[in-house]
Design an enzyme around this catalytic site. Sequence first.
Site, short mmCIF file in Angstrom:
data_model
loop_
_atom_site.label_atom_id
_atom_site.label_comp_id
_atom_site.label_asym_id
_atom_site.label_seq_id
_atom_site.Cartn_x
_atom_site.Cartn_y
_atom_site.Cartn_z
CG ASP A 105 -16.89 24.58 5.56
OD1 ASP A 105 -17.78 25.40 5.81
OD2 ASP A 105 -15.77 24.91 5.14
CG HIS A 156 -18.05 28.83 4.85
ND1 HIS A 156 -17.19 27.77 5.05
CD2 HIS A 156 -17.27 29.93 4.74
CE1 HIS A 156 -15.95 28.22 5.07
NE2 HIS A 156 -15.96 29.52 4.88
CB SER A 200 -13.27 30.13 3.11
OG SER A 200 -13.49 30.28 4.46
#
Length: 809
Positions: A154, A224, A390
Amino acid sequence: MVKQCIRTAGMMLFIFILNACSLGEPDQVGQEPAEKPTETREWVVKWNGEPDPAFLETVDVLRKNDEDQTMLVKVHEDVDQEKWRAEWLLHDQVEYIQPNFQYKLNNETVDERGEAPSAAAKEPSPDYFLRQTSAVEAWDVWKPKKEVVIAVIDTGVDLDHPLIAPHIVNPMNIAYPGEGAEDITVEDIQRPEERGKTAEEIDAMYAESGVYNDYEERLGAVGHGTGVVGVLLQMLGLVDGENPVESTETTAKIMPIKVMGYHDGEKKGGSDFDMSEAIRMAVNRGADIISLSLGDWAYSKNARDAVEYAEESGVLVVAAAGNRQGATNEPIFYPAAFPTVLAVGGVTADGVFDVYSNHGTGLDLVAPDEHIWTTGNRDGERFRLVDGNSFSTPQVTAVAAMVMQQHPTMSPAQVRNLLRQTADTDVHGWNEQTGYGRVNAFRALTEAPQPDIYEENETQDTAARVSINARAEAVLNRPDDEDWFVFDVPNLSDALDFHVKVRLEMPRSLESGVEVRIKQPGKETFVTYTLERSDEVLLTLRPGETYVNVRFHESEPSRFLAYALETEVLMSPDLYEDNDQQWHAHELDLDEATLVEGTFHTEGDDDWYRLRTPEGGNLYVDVSAASPRTDLVLFVQQLGGSGVLVDENGPTGREQLQIRAEAGGIYYVRVSDLNMHPTVGKYDLAVHYEPLVNDVSEPNDRSDQARHLSHPSTPVESSLHSAADYDWYQLTVPRESDVTVRIDGLEEAVRAEVTVYDEERMALERREIAPGDKSLSWTETLPEGRYYIRVRRLSGEQATPYTITYFLE
């Protein structure tokens, strides 16, 4: 994945200007036909042996993997990329050459869903997703026997976050080798001119300058990976409210691998090469599970090889199906779409299919993807509320980790099947919106794995529905046992058929074999094949439901057989094949408009068409694809001349071109897919030809070709030939005067625009002619000097005559 609007940056690969081509740029300077400078694309190349020295002379090698014999290269600026790729693909030692696709994060912005997460009618509790997936219930019965290492590929992670830090092992950074795996921060995504400004001030700055504002897109990458890891830890019971939980010998460990970053607002990484390298690195450094909350529609052989390497090494890969991009939410992204990857979609807080989540072929499981409370790293926050696919993906990853901790000897295939078997669903088998259902941690830990999750499916009426382009593992457990499956062949057009491969894998050869009976759509009879060993059959099918029946041959002595059924659906050749080469181009009858439905049915399929223009006119070519897995490239060439190659838009865009055609001209049109991979889908090629209306002012498509209006009060007849046609005029004002410009005679349905420029081509006045007005007149006081007038249409397709007149007072 990050569910946000991604502005797909298309690019023009090469442009060769035709003598007869007019692209209608208002201020283009005349030039001889020549190759224009182009943006150079990065390519992933795999060799079967040492690279050819001649190849290395044409590229800059950016990175390479000697073990896998792949390299990331950038073609030298003086090299024709299309010819370069075509030439080296023929080399005996080159296995493939593909674009270095950019992968997307898919967390969701407020603008896309239409409301902020907290603005829902009834906001759920922060731990609702733990209860909806039965994680809380599972903790009471979970008996972990060993630790597992989960690689999270990620944007990195907040390594100092007190809830996360105890569980981190071996962090790595592929985007910035040698640096730590710290997550993206607000400071990272800000450009120097944005620093110290509020979001509102940044918006105002871009609005004033007229530059596209992608600040919100960049902001979506901040934290994120930290959010993904936070969901993982909560699902695994490794967060106690706002307090950390101590790491032990049997708790899961997180291996963050950073593949995307920003510096001064400029993105680095996040490509196919980065992700594929991260998968291989995770496997080699001891990961048991890999969690991917990023992806793209494009098929990648490099990613395929990486996930196959993980599967062969006993490492389970879990990936997000992706979130809707614009209006498109089907099919699912790669790498999730690969058969051995556990593909995760999303459901809402109410437990129903989330239309913002990608769905379709290859989807395995779903989990909640909205109102997810997780860890953050923005402006000192420890927690934040997020949406998007996600954050459903790490929920499934966590359940898989719990199963692997409780059953250490399970293979990735066995874990996938157990999670499918124990998912919550109202249907028998699979469906395109939720796969096999919503993941259930409690059932996954308490129910015994079934050797055949598709039972009871012993009749056609009880056939288990499966996905195309996927793998189903089942068992014949007695001599008279029968297994029935059904899958849907998509309906794209009445003119298109499909090639369907049905493959049966068996662990051993049989004496008499098994019968594979296939009932085609619209037919009552079966086609029967007898297979004594692993093999496949190929059929041409029409759209609709296809049934597959597997049973022992009546004389087969075996009483038990574990097997795998794989289906692969490909497009059949379209009506215009064989037209893969220019000398085999299909002849098109050029009426006023011609529409072609074509397919890319084989790897590297190019479709060529040939047409003749009876007289001078405008030729319009427009091509669009039904599937976002296709990235169209359009090429138009006049016989004996050079050509125009257009690749301006991404997978969901269309490619368009308008040229000025000669009388009796022969033109070739080529449609191809940049990805060079066969796709379930079609493209529509529209060719429109419009003869020129006599226009004595032409050519006047550019300001340097402007027709001089030498006599005031004298009408000049002209015509707008197309939406791409610009008519330029110039006039001289001998002294300061009131100048009146008048346009007459436009057709009723046309909307047009008239702009007056000074000698430096700076716009002074712009007026529109509304449909139905047919004329326009206005007066402006202008000082002495030279002026330009540009007339262009804003609507309509047909040639439109008009007159232009100016008056001096």
